[in-house]
Scaffold this motif. Structure first.
Motif: not given
Length: 283
Positions: A162-166
């Motif tokens: 999973p990745v998301m906005s920094a």
């Protein structure tokens, strides 16, 4: 007149017409109208200041000046064509097919190729198709994606995380975030969640995309939590555009591979392309 004003594009018209001594035949070979050939020759005659042909009722004859000039112009023009052919042979155009989702990995390597292999010209076609058929498609090389692939060179195995906005720091409650899917189903998220115990969202809020690249872009914009390949998002994480809220990644069994067409004519160029693309550190 200045040498810069020499109408080079008219020299071929002169040489062809001198060979046929017939404007109709010359026009047919040059794929021009007879009038266009006449204008080119007239422009060249104006530049030289003397006639190249003598016009007679039965056709054309070379003028004395045209006869004297013909062998020199023919030799010079042939030399020019030879130089152009040699330059073209040194320039290899590699027609590359690549899936859109691989562009984040591919672009830095294309920059590396441009800087270190100037003799290569990459003609890139992006597609949502993950396969290639060199018998029916006009490509020299392709990046393919799938399971149980063995042809060509392994670029990297797919590993989902999973990745998301920094910019979402500290991360908002992950359970309430929209899950971004790189496909029209929930396969990738389901595969990753099956290996987790601490994070089990209900998948109430979902947004589906046609490609992983679009899902990653949406995550960068803060739309939600995307499931993405860790290799494809590595540069976005290094650049501070994305963050990984979990350390775990799950291999899917799929991989990205480079395959090349067998081409004797382009063998050296394709070998250089392969070497550049497989460079460990393209920067």
């Amino acid at each position: 007149m200045s040498r810069l004003s020499l109408p080079l594009n008219a020299i071929d018209a002169f040489l062809v017409t001198a060979r046929h001594l017939n404007l109709t035949h010359a026009a047919k070979e040059l794929c021009l109208t007879q009038g266009a050939v006449s204008r080119k020759i007239a422009t060249l005659e104006t530049w030289f200041g003397f006639p190249l042909f003598e016009r007679h009722a039965r056709g054309l004859r070379l003028s004395p000046q045209g006869s004297a000039l013909l062998p020199e112009l023919h030799s010079a023009f042939e030399h020019l064509l030879m130089v152009a052919d040699q330059a073209q042979a040194q320039q290899t155009v590699v027609r590359l097919k690549a899936p859109t989702c691989a562009m984040r990995w591919l672009v830095p390597r294309l920059l590396h190729l441009e800087q270190h292999y100037p003799e290569l010209q990459i003609a890139l076609t992006t597609t949502t198709d993950h396969t290639v058929n060199f018998k029916t498609e006009p490509y020299d090389a392709a990046i393919v994606f799938g399971t149980q692939l063995s042809a060509g060179d392994l670029l990297f195995d797919e590993a989902l995380t999973p990745v998301m906005s920094a910019t979402l720091i500290p991360p908002q409650a992950l359970d309430n975030m929209t899950l971004l899917h790189p496909t029209r189903d929930k396969t990738d998220w389901s595969l990753w969640l099956a290996k987790q115990q601490t994070f089990q969202p209900a998948m109430r809020k979902n947004q589906h995309f046609d490609t992983m690249d679009l899902a990653i872009t949406a995550a960068i914009q803060g739309l939600g939590l995307a499931i993405a390949d860790e290799t494809l998002v590595a540069e976005d994480i290094r650049a501070g555009r994305l963050q990984r809220p979990f350390d775990e990644s799950v291999k899917t069994g799929a991989s990205y591979r480079l395959v090349l067409r067998e081409s004797r004519h382009k063998a050296a160029g394709l070998a250089a392309f392969r070497q550049g693309l497989l460079a460990v550190n393209p920067a």
